[in-house]
Enzyme design. Structure first.
Site, PDB file in Angstrom:
ATOM      1  N   ASN A   1       0.804  -1.221   0.000  1.00  0.00           N
ATOM      2  CA  ASN A   1       0.000   0.000   0.000  1.00  0.00           C
ATOM      3  C   ASN A   1       0.838   1.272   0.000  1.00  0.00           C
ATOM      4  O   ASN A   1       0.343   2.335  -0.368  1.00  0.00           O
ATOM      5  CB  ASN A   1      -0.961   0.001   1.191  1.00  0.00           C
ATOM      6  CG  ASN A   1      -2.151  -0.905   0.958  1.00  0.00           C
ATOM      7  OD1 ASN A   1      -3.025  -0.616   0.151  1.00  0.00           O
ATOM      8  ND2 ASN A   1      -2.183  -2.046   1.646  1.00  0.00           N
TER       9      ASN A   1
ATOM     10  N   HIS B   1      -5.445   2.867   1.759  1.00  0.00           N
ATOM     11  CA  HIS B   1      -6.291   1.764   2.216  1.00  0.00           C
ATOM     12  C   HIS B   1      -7.716   1.924   1.713  1.00  0.00           C
ATOM     13  O   HIS B   1      -8.394   0.944   1.416  1.00  0.00           O
ATOM     14  CB  HIS B   1      -6.267   1.678   3.747  1.00  0.00           C
ATOM     15  CG  HIS B   1      -4.952   1.224   4.292  1.00  0.00           C
ATOM     16  ND1 HIS B   1      -4.572   1.420   5.605  1.00  0.00           N
ATOM     17  CD2 HIS B   1      -3.916   0.570   3.699  1.00  0.00           C
ATOM     18  CE1 HIS B   1      -3.365   0.920   5.793  1.00  0.00           C
ATOM     19  NE2 HIS B   1      -2.949   0.395   4.658  1.00  0.00           N
TER      20      HIS B   1
ATOM     21  N   THR C   1      -0.302  -6.347   4.971  1.00  0.00           N
ATOM     22  CA  THR C   1      -1.118  -6.856   6.075  1.00  0.00           C
ATOM     23  C   THR C   1      -2.486  -7.276   5.547  1.00  0.00           C
ATOM     24  O   THR C   1      -3.200  -6.445   4.977  1.00  0.00           O
ATOM     25  CB  THR C   1      -1.304  -5.771   7.154  1.00  0.00           C
ATOM     26  OG1 THR C   1      -0.021  -5.347   7.622  1.00  0.00           O
ATOM     27  CG2 THR C   1      -2.121  -6.296   8.319  1.00  0.00           C
TER      28      THR C   1
ATOM     29  N   HIS D   1      10.505  -5.407  11.876  1.00  0.00           N
ATOM     30  CA  HIS D   1      10.819  -3.978  11.952  1.00  0.00           C
ATOM     31  C   HIS D   1      11.368  -3.736  13.353  1.00  0.00           C
ATOM     32  O   HIS D   1      10.623  -3.764  14.336  1.00  0.00           O
ATOM     33  CB  HIS D   1       9.566  -3.135  11.719  1.00  0.00           C
ATOM     34  CG  HIS D   1       9.193  -2.995  10.274  1.00  0.00           C
ATOM     35  ND1 HIS D   1       8.934  -4.085   9.477  1.00  0.00           N
ATOM     36  CD2 HIS D   1       9.033  -1.898   9.488  1.00  0.00           C
ATOM     37  CE1 HIS D   1       8.634  -3.649   8.248  1.00  0.00           C
ATOM     38  NE2 HIS D   1       8.693  -2.334   8.234  1.00  0.00           N
TER      39      HIS D   1
ATOM     40  N   GLU E   1      13.098   0.905  15.015  1.00  0.00           N
ATOM     41  CA  GLU E   1      12.584   2.080  14.289  1.00  0.00           C
ATOM     42  C   GLU E   1      12.523   3.286  15.209  1.00  0.00           C
ATOM     43  O   GLU E   1      12.597   4.427  14.759  1.00  0.00           O
ATOM     44  CB  GLU E   1      11.186   1.788  13.744  1.00  0.00           C
ATOM     45  CG  GLU E   1      11.144   1.144  12.392  1.00  0.00           C
ATOM     46  CD  GLU E   1       9.750   1.147  11.804  1.00  0.00           C
ATOM     47  OE1 GLU E   1       9.503   1.964  10.906  1.00  0.00           O
ATOM     48  OE2 GLU E   1       8.907   0.337  12.236  1.00  0.00           O
TER      49      GLU E   1
ATOM     50  N   ASP F   1       8.620   2.332   1.288  1.00  0.00           N
ATOM     51  CA  ASP F   1       7.341   2.768   0.702  1.00  0.00           C
ATOM     52  C   ASP F   1       7.653   3.750  -0.421  1.00  0.00           C
ATOM     53  O   ASP F   1       7.638   4.971  -0.216  1.00  0.00           O
ATOM     54  CB  ASP F   1       6.460   3.432   1.767  1.00  0.00           C
ATOM     55  CG  ASP F   1       6.070   2.469   2.873  1.00  0.00           C
ATOM     56  OD1 ASP F   1       5.273   1.558   2.602  1.00  0.00           O
ATOM     57  OD2 ASP F   1       6.569   2.623   4.003  1.00  0.00           O
TER      58      ASP F   1
END
EC number: 3.5.4.-
Length: 340
Positions: free
Chosen positions: A18, A68, A101, A200, A203, A279
């Site tokens: 996404n 989304h 996800t 992850h 971060e 991303d």
């Protein structure tokens, strides 16, 4: 150098579905699936990739609500997946590990979500034969543990029917949400059943959680922004590569400048590392652009760019045969330059 990097057969190991839709693809998606070509939508797309100087991780995650909404139908999700594959193929990505996800809404269940993405990956093989795509279902740490357990169950289910596609599990989401230890049971099950783990990690500056994650172990580390020198040494000893996403880290405010990015320390210590986008849509970048930043910031040579690509091949979750084929493509590219 840009032409060399653009034409280099690259390997992308950290890409969220996404977040990887660029503004042109968002407009293509809105037009084809929703018939929306308004000026207002164009402004929304522009705002999607615009970052203020005080941007932080929370503001970055807010941007995902926009995408989304566009992928909340089966048709939207299907076309979005195809567009992302198209965009990576156009950047000469020969291998892509896509993570997403599984979501549930009035239009589909989490199982449906994964099936739509997997079916689209399969169909895209004919249209984009030069890119090999794998899938890593993601656990969103903002969601309940029960959802994580369902995600792992679905990943294992599809790994049996599509073992060449579903190769791992990703733990991601807003790093201030949820407790890592709550998800260890689901992650451990995935690992015991043969899936690779990408976490992850670091971060944000949360030393206790970082220690928990390092103790638990992982196949690859996403970001690793706040790892200490001791943590880096532990990662290197375990041969765990860190997925470095320069533009993402700068625009999200977790790193103050390209020159201070931890990729420099990783290269100086010859620790495992790979260059990724994270991303590419949200952060308005590409893997070609990320490599160019590495070249311009750290005076990296062409040979070092090739080495970084081969390192990504080595740390991919592809089969041994697939890794050999990828390395061969890189070798052929290098040889073609010598004969020009």
């Amino acid at each position: 150098m840009w032409k060399f990097l653009k034409e280099m057969p690259k390997v992308e190991l950290h890409a969220h579905l996404n977040g990887s839709l660029n503004t042109n693809s968002l407009q293509d998606l809105a037009e084809k699936v929703y018939g929306n070509t308004s000026e207002e939508f164009s402004h929304l797309c522009a705002r999607f990739v615009n970052f203020e100087k005080d941007s932080n991780l929370d503001k970055c995650f807010e941007k995902f609500a926009f995408v989304h909404e566009l992928t909340s139908t089966a048709a939207g999700l299907q076309y979005a997946t195809e567009l992302v594959i198209r965009d990576f193929a156009n950047d000469n990505i020969q291998y892509l590990e896509l993570r997403t996800t599984p979501k549930a809404n009035k239009n589909y269940l989490r199982r449906d979500y994964l099936r739509i993405v997997l079916d689209t990956i399969k169909r895209s093989r004919k249209k984009y034969p030069n890119i090999l795509v794998k899938l890593l279902p993601s656990i969103n740490r903002s969601e309940p543990v029960a959802v994580a357990e369902e995600t792992v169950a679905l990943a294992l289910e599809f790994a049996k029917t599509d073992p060449d596609l579903v190769v791992g599990i990703d733990l991601s989401g807003i790093p201030t949400k949820g407790k890592f230890t709550d998800f260890c049971g689901a992650l451990d099950l995935a690992r015991r059943e043969g899936l690779k783990l990408v976490i992850h990690c670091a971060e944000i500056d949360n030393p206790p959680e970082i220690k928990e994650m390092l103790s638990f172990g992982m196949s690859r580390c996403g970001h690793g922004t706040y790892l200490t020198e001791e943590d880096f040494a532990q990662m290197k000893a375990a041969n765990i590569p860190i997925e470095c996403c320069l533009t993402s880290n700068i625009k999200s405010g977790s790193v103050s400048s390209f020159e201070e990015h931890h990729l420099k320390r990783l290269m100086e210590s010859d620790a495992p590392r790979v260059v990724c986008t994270d991303d590419s849509g949200v952060f308005d970048t590409s893997l070609t652009n990320e490599f160019l930043l590495v070249v311009e910031t750290f005076n990296v040579t062409r040979d070092q760019c090739i080495d970084l690509t081969l390192e990504a091949v080595k740390h991919s979750f592809a089969s041994e045969q697939e890794r050999q084929q990828m390395a061969l493509k890189v070798e052929h590219y290098v040889n073609s330059l010598q004969t020009d």
